[in-house]
Design an enzyme around this catalytic site. Structure first.
Site, PDB file in Angstrom:
ATOM      1  NE  ARG A  66      -7.692 -25.344 -67.426  1.00 29.57           N
ATOM      2  CZ  ARG A  66      -7.410 -25.244 -68.730  1.00 29.57           C
ATOM      3  NH1 ARG A  66      -6.396 -24.518 -69.130  1.00 29.57           N
ATOM      4  NH2 ARG A  66      -8.148 -25.852 -69.635  1.00 29.57           N
ATOM      5  CE1 TYR A 119     -16.815 -11.333 -47.594  1.00 32.71           C
ATOM      6  CE2 TYR A 119     -16.877 -12.422 -49.726  1.00 32.71           C
ATOM      7  CZ  TYR A 119     -16.218 -11.638 -48.792  1.00 32.71           C
ATOM      8  OH  TYR A 119     -14.961 -11.178 -49.073  1.00 32.71           O
ATOM      9  CG  ASP A 191     -20.178 -18.994 -47.349  1.00 32.75           C
ATOM     10  OD1 ASP A 191     -19.452 -19.639 -46.567  1.00 32.75           O
ATOM     11  OD2 ASP A 191     -19.826 -17.921 -47.882  1.00 32.75           O
ATOM     12  CE  LYS A 216     -12.698 -15.298 -45.051  1.00 28.70           C
ATOM     13  NZ  LYS A 216     -11.995 -14.096 -45.463  1.00 28.70           N
TER      14      LYS A 216
HETATM   15  C1  PLP Z   1     -18.701 -15.927 -45.329  1.00 23.85           C
HETATM   16  C2  PLP Z   1     -17.625 -15.664 -46.330  1.00 23.85           C
HETATM   17  N1  PLP Z   1     -17.656 -16.333 -47.491  1.00 23.85           N
HETATM   18  C3  PLP Z   1     -16.725 -16.125 -48.438  1.00 23.85           C
HETATM   19  C4  PLP Z   1     -15.697 -15.228 -48.245  1.00 23.85           C
HETATM   20  C5  PLP Z   1     -14.698 -14.986 -49.337  1.00 23.85           C
HETATM   21  O1  PLP Z   1     -13.471 -15.564 -49.060  1.00 23.85           O
HETATM   22  P1  PLP Z   1     -12.122 -15.009 -49.723  1.00 23.85           P
HETATM   23  O2  PLP Z   1     -11.738 -13.805 -48.930  1.00 23.85           O
HETATM   24  O3  PLP Z   1     -11.190 -16.145 -49.629  1.00 23.85           O
HETATM   25  O4  PLP Z   1     -12.440 -14.663 -51.144  1.00 23.85           O
HETATM   26  C6  PLP Z   1     -15.605 -14.528 -47.050  1.00 23.85           C
HETATM   27  C7  PLP Z   1     -14.511 -13.561 -46.811  1.00 23.85           C
HETATM   28  O5  PLP Z   1     -14.473 -12.819 -45.860  1.00 23.85           O
HETATM   29  C8  PLP Z   1     -16.612 -14.736 -46.069  1.00 23.85           C
HETATM   30  O6  PLP Z   1     -16.591 -14.048 -44.908  1.00 23.85           O
END
Ligand code: PLP
Length: 399
Positions: A66, A119, A191, A216
């Site tokens: 881990r 988000y 992010d 993504k």
């Molecule tokens: C800008 C952004 N950050 C984080 C995430 C979260 O990613 P996950 O779907 O892998 O949890 C997303 C998901 O759509 C996103 O658009």
């Protein structure tokens, strides 16, 4: 080292055989190493590794799967290089990366500043679980530059950015905001999912921590959940301690897929950008379209910052329709497309089109704005254009 125990009984050999095969150094891909147990040569070795781990020295071998897995480390080393960071960690989803990167730097009674275009589930984490733990959040307008200074309080520990936001696509002035946060002793977290580490490196622009939903573009094939957090040296220990305390680790299979995804990401992004440019141009010519939200467009409000800081644009953008189109026609338009899929996520090989409903404290758009979000995949641009063309024709005909 465990030996095959060739004189042992079959039940024992089932357990001990096949573990010595050296990885052929000629292979270009690392193996997927699945495992929890890590064997130590002897008790002294075990104690030495535990001592180093407790001292926060994570440069050597681990005591338990881990705490680090060779496949994950191979991917994370590549990512850390790309992000110009000190160390990175992989988590089971992009959202886990967002929430853990906040949790690592706050305590009860603290205050954080989070961009209003964040988000949605990250926003919910702040207003829900984080508020319950006694951490207050102020959502700030992504257009704020120097003005952000007035929002800092003596207990503000963290400034959170998402640039551009994944629904309304405002670009933030990362160097300016990160400098203001640093002067006030706060950590800056970005992010960076939209840009990928290929087109923007927040740490090179003054931020402390960069996040990716590797789900993504990095994964690129809509077949995994993975989040990453890359830290500069001062911010690493708190992040490492938090993922250890929470027991957060990612599957080596997903890290292997993400590493494979990285190999082809440049080629995918180049094609997605070329297709995006054609779609954006075409959409802007349609009478139903009020505006396309995409920082690479010269008349986009975020274009100057994007040009200054980014080296490319990916294939996720917004389309604002004329109010006269009406919500019912917007939904018919989405339903009328055949090649575009209708579903969440983005950055994969498949093009997606969904209605978008950003939740905001500082609305960028009117509450009844008719907004669509398109994620451009790897289909032929001509086929995607033809699909949009027939869908627009249908709503024009009132169908
Ligand atoms: C800008 C952004 N950050 C984080 C995430 C979260 O990613 P996950 O779907 O892998 O949890 C997303 C998901 O759509 C996103 O658009």
């Amino acid at each position: 080292m465990v030996h095959p125990h060739s004189d042992a009984q079959p039940a024992t050999r089932l357990v001990t055989l096949g573990r010595q095969a050296p990885a052929d150094p000629g292979f270009v891909n690392p193996p997927v190493v699945r495992g929890s147990t890590v064997l130590h040569a002897d008790v002294a070795d075990l104690h030495e590794r535990v001592r180093r781990n407790l001292a926060g020295d994570d440069s050597g071998p681990v005591t338990y799967g881990r705490h680090g897995n060779p496949t994950n480390i191979a991917f994370l080393q590549a990512l850390t290089e790309l992000e110009c960071g000190h160390r990175s960690w992989a988590l089971p989803s992009g959202l886990a990366a967002c929430t853990t990167a906040i949790l690592a730097y706050v305590a009860q009674g603290d205050h954080i500043l989070v961009v209003d275009s964040v988000y949605g589930p990250t926003r919910k984490f702040c207003t829900g679980l984080l508020a319950r733990m006694g951490v207050q959040t102020t959502f700030y307008d992504p257009a704020l530059g120097e003005g952000i200074a007035g929002l800092f309080r003596p207990n503000t520990r963290l400034l959170y950015l998402e640039s551009p936001g994944s629904q309304t696509f405002e670009v933030q002035d990362v160097p300016l905001l990160a400098r203001i946060a640093r002067e006030r002793g706060a950590v800056t977290v970005v992010d960076n999912t939209w840009a990928t580490p290929l087109y923007f490196q927040p740490l090179r622009h003054g931020a402390d921590v960069a996040i990716h939903a590797a789900t993504k573009y990095i994964g690129g094939h809509a077949d995994l959940f993975l989040g990453t957090v890359t830290c500069n040296e001062p911010s690493w220990r708190a992040l490492r301690a938090t993922v250890s305390a929470l027991g957060l680790t990612a599957s080596p299979d997903d890290c292997w897929l993400a590493l494979r995804g990285l190999r082809s990401m440049g080629a995918r992004l180049a094609q997605q950008r070329a297709t995006t440019d054609r779609l954006v141009q075409w959409l802007r010519e349609q009478p139903e379209v009020l505006r396309v939200l995409y920082p690479a467009l010269p008349d986009d409000p975020g274009h100057a910052l994007w040009r200054r800081d980014f080296t490319g644009a990916t294939g996720l953008f917004g389309v604002l329709l004329q109010p006269a189109v009406g919500r019912a026609a917007l939904e018919r338009l989405v339903d009328a497309t055949r090649l575009f899929g209708h579903g969440y996520s983005w950055g994969g090989f498949e093009s997606l089109l969904i209605p978008s409903h950003p939740e905001r404290n500082h609305p960028a758009l009117p509450a009844d704005a008719l907004l669509l979000r398109i994620s451009v995949g790897l289909e032929a641009a001509g086929d995607l254009l033809a699909d949009l063309d027939q869908a627009f024709a249908r709503i024009r005909a009132g169908a």
